[in-house]
Design a protein around this motif. Structure first.
Motif, PDB file in Angstrom:
ATOM      1  N   MET A   1       0.845  -1.184   0.000  1.00  0.00           N
ATOM      2  CA  MET A   1       0.000   0.000   0.000  1.00  0.00           C
ATOM      3  C   MET A   1       0.887   1.243   0.000  1.00  0.00           C
ATOM      4  O   MET A   1       1.720   1.416   0.887  1.00  0.00           O
ATOM      5  N   ALA A   2       0.723   2.084  -1.010  1.00  0.00           N
ATOM      6  CA  ALA A   2       1.543   3.291  -1.116  1.00  0.00           C
ATOM      7  C   ALA A   2       1.048   4.359  -0.140  1.00  0.00           C
ATOM      8  O   ALA A   2      -0.155   4.577   0.009  1.00  0.00           O
ATOM      9  N   LYS A   3       1.962   5.012   0.533  1.00  0.00           N
ATOM     10  CA  LYS A   3       1.621   6.149   1.374  1.00  0.00           C
ATOM     11  C   LYS A   3       1.535   7.389   0.478  1.00  0.00           C
ATOM     12  O   LYS A   3       2.479   7.713  -0.236  1.00  0.00           O
ATOM     13  N   THR A   4       0.397   8.066   0.528  1.00  0.00           N
ATOM     14  CA  THR A   4       0.179   9.207  -0.354  1.00  0.00           C
ATOM     15  C   THR A   4      -0.006  10.490   0.454  1.00  0.00           C
ATOM     16  O   THR A   4      -0.291  10.464   1.648  1.00  0.00           O
ATOM     17  N   LYS A   5       0.140  11.602  -0.259  1.00  0.00           N
ATOM     18  CA  LYS A   5      -0.068  12.910   0.355  1.00  0.00           C
ATOM     19  C   LYS A   5      -0.840  13.781  -0.618  1.00  0.00           C
ATOM     20  O   LYS A   5      -1.240  13.336  -1.692  1.00  0.00           O
ATOM     21  N   GLY A   6      -1.069  15.028  -0.232  1.00  0.00           N
ATOM     22  CA  GLY A   6      -1.841  15.923  -1.092  1.00  0.00           C
ATOM     23  C   GLY A   6      -3.287  15.985  -0.656  1.00  0.00           C
ATOM     24  O   GLY A   6      -3.610  15.800   0.517  1.00  0.00           O
ATOM     25  N   ILE A   7      -4.191  16.224  -1.604  1.00  0.00           N
ATOM     26  CA  ILE A   7      -5.605  16.388  -1.288  1.00  0.00           C
ATOM     27  C   ILE A   7      -6.218  15.075  -0.816  1.00  0.00           C
ATOM     28  O   ILE A   7      -5.699  13.989  -1.081  1.00  0.00           O
ATOM     29  N   ASN A   8      -7.346  15.191  -0.129  1.00  0.00           N
ATOM     30  CA  ASN A   8      -8.099  14.011   0.283  1.00  0.00           C
ATOM     31  C   ASN A   8      -8.863  13.459  -0.916  1.00  0.00           C
ATOM     32  O   ASN A   8      -9.559  14.200  -1.610  1.00  0.00           O
ATOM     33  N   VAL A   9      -8.735  12.170  -1.149  1.00  0.00           N
ATOM     34  CA  VAL A   9      -9.377  11.520  -2.299  1.00  0.00           C
ATOM     35  C   VAL A   9     -10.452  10.566  -1.799  1.00  0.00           C
ATOM     36  O   VAL A   9     -10.173   9.676  -0.998  1.00  0.00           O
ATOM     37  N   LEU A  10     -11.685  10.762  -2.281  1.00  0.00           N
ATOM     38  CA  LEU A  10     -12.797   9.912  -1.869  1.00  0.00           C
ATOM     39  C   LEU A  10     -12.740   8.561  -2.576  1.00  0.00           C
ATOM     40  O   LEU A  10     -12.351   8.477  -3.744  1.00  0.00           O
ATOM     41  N   PRO A  11     -13.168   7.492  -1.896  1.00  0.00           N
ATOM     42  CA  PRO A  11     -13.243   6.178  -2.550  1.00  0.00           C
ATOM     43  C   PRO A  11     -14.244   6.219  -3.700  1.00  0.00           C
ATOM     44  O   PRO A  11     -15.231   6.961  -3.661  1.00  0.00           O
ATOM     45  N   ARG A  12     -14.010   5.404  -4.717  1.00  0.00           N
ATOM     46  CA  ARG A  12     -14.889   5.345  -5.877  1.00  0.00           C
ATOM     47  C   ARG A  12     -14.730   4.007  -6.586  1.00  0.00           C
ATOM     48  O   ARG A  12     -13.787   3.259  -6.341  1.00  0.00           O
ATOM     49  N   LYS A  13     -15.651   3.729  -7.496  1.00  0.00           N
ATOM     50  CA  LYS A  13     -15.577   2.512  -8.317  1.00  0.00           C
ATOM     51  C   LYS A  13     -15.961   2.858  -9.749  1.00  0.00           C
ATOM     52  O   LYS A  13     -16.510   3.929 -10.025  1.00  0.00           O
ATOM     53  N   ASP A  14     -15.649   1.936 -10.668  1.00  0.00           N
ATOM     54  CA  ASP A  14     -16.020   2.058 -12.084  1.00  0.00           C
ATOM     55  C   ASP A  14     -15.473   3.324 -12.731  1.00  0.00           C
ATOM     56  O   ASP A  14     -16.072   3.882 -13.650  1.00  0.00           O
ATOM     57  N   HIS A  15     -14.335   3.823 -12.256  1.00  0.00           N
ATOM     58  CA  HIS A  15     -13.690   5.001 -12.823  1.00  0.00           C
ATOM     59  C   HIS A  15     -12.685   4.582 -13.898  1.00  0.00           C
ATOM     60  O   HIS A  15     -12.483   3.394 -14.147  1.00  0.00           O
ATOM     61  N   ASN A  16     -12.052   5.563 -14.550  1.00  0.00           N
ATOM     62  CA  ASN A  16     -11.007   5.313 -15.550  1.00  0.00           C
ATOM     63  C   ASN A  16      -9.679   5.838 -15.034  1.00  0.00           C
ATOM     64  O   ASN A  16      -9.629   6.860 -14.336  1.00  0.00           O
ATOM     65  N   ALA A  17      -8.601   5.167 -15.401  1.00  0.00           N
ATOM     66  CA  ALA A  17      -7.264   5.630 -15.037  1.00  0.00           C
ATOM     67  C   ALA A  17      -6.294   5.327 -16.166  1.00  0.00           C
ATOM     68  O   ALA A  17      -6.390   4.281 -16.815  1.00  0.00           O
ATOM     69  N   ALA A  18      -5.396   6.261 -16.431  1.00  0.00           N
ATOM     70  CA  ALA A  18      -4.377   6.084 -17.469  1.00  0.00           C
ATOM     71  C   ALA A  18      -3.123   6.831 -17.038  1.00  0.00           C
ATOM     72  O   ALA A  18      -3.197   7.834 -16.318  1.00  0.00           O
ATOM     73  N   VAL A  19      -1.984   6.353 -17.488  1.00  0.00           N
ATOM     74  CA  VAL A  19      -0.700   6.982 -17.166  1.00  0.00           C
ATOM     75  C   VAL A  19      -0.276   7.871 -18.322  1.00  0.00           C
ATOM     76  O   VAL A  19      -0.304   7.454 -19.488  1.00  0.00           O
TER      77      VAL A  19
END
Length: 236
Positions: A1-19
């Motif tokens: 599990m990566a430790k992250t910082k910055g803004i608070n991100v809400l959980p979600r499903k069925d989204h899209n992601a690309a690099v």
């Protein structure tokens, strides 16, 4: 599990992601309260930093779409007669989205182009750009896959689900294959050769393309659901 910082991100499903560049771009999806969002996030993969991307123009959110990044390996221009020509100049690097379902439950059939703005190897802003298209696009769908073919300079879309189109069949899934030629901005429906095996009607599968961007290119399709059963076969 990566430790992250910055803004608070809400959980979600069925989204899209690309690099793209050094960033992972996340768009859309459904929150735990059922809301379909049009939020876009940028995640710095080196410093594990979340940021939100804002737009001048509004773009409706959707779920269960497909997306892929297009990043060309640029070559030096070739001198032809007295002009400099390069086919890749007409192909726009960025992230392309197709299909999905909006908050009204409508199945989408538009190809959308996101132009990322990069600084210091990470995406700091982006804009949605309208794109002229030729040919007949695929019908709207969810649960499909899309990948970029760098040698053919095309997007490849495979399968998915559309209950209306398939209402007279015993399965809601599609088995069509479509190309979007990025240099010509044109849709092409892929036809099978007489000796070719046919793709199952399937959705919720995985697909990836392996290429050296020069002479080798192969696309693999694995898994998915058809006739309410899990498919374990592999296509290439």
């Amino acid at each position: 599990m990566a430790k992250t910082k910055g803004i608070n991100v809400l959980p979600r499903k069925d989204h899209n992601a690309a690099v793209f560049a050094r960033s992972m771009i996340v768009f859309g999806g459904q929150f735990e309260n059922g809301q379909i969002t049009n939020e876009m996030l940028s995640f710095d993969m080196e410093y594990h930093d979340w940021n939100r991307i804002y737009f001048k123009q509004s773009q409706e959110g959707f779920v269960q779409g497909a997306c892929c990044s297009v990043v060309l390996q640029r070559k030096q221009p070739v001198l032809v007669g007295s002009e400099l020509t390069r086919l890749s100049d007409t192909v726009q690097d960025g992230i392309y989205y197709f299909g999905g379902k909006n908050a009204k439950g409508e199945i989408l059939s538009k190809l959308k182009y996101l132009k990322p703005i990069v600084a210091d190897h990470k995406v700091v802003a982006a804009e949605w750009v309208k794109m002229k298209q030729q040919g007949t696009p695929p019908c709207g769908r969810v649960g499909h896959t899309m990948t970029f073919l760098p040698i053919n300079q095309a997007l490849l879309i495979v399968g998915g689900r559309n209950d209306d189109v398939c209402k007279n069949l015993n399965t809601p899934f599609l088995n069509d294959i479509h190309l979007f030629l990025l240099d010509q901005k044109a849709w092409v429906s892929v036809k099978y050769t007489p000796s070719s095996e046919h793709l199952y009607r399937l959705g919720n599968h995985c697909m990836t393309t392996m290429s050296d961007s020069d002479s080798y290119e192969k696309t693999l399709v694995f898994g998915g659901i058809t006739h309410s059963k899990v498919v374990l076969n592999k296509y290439q």
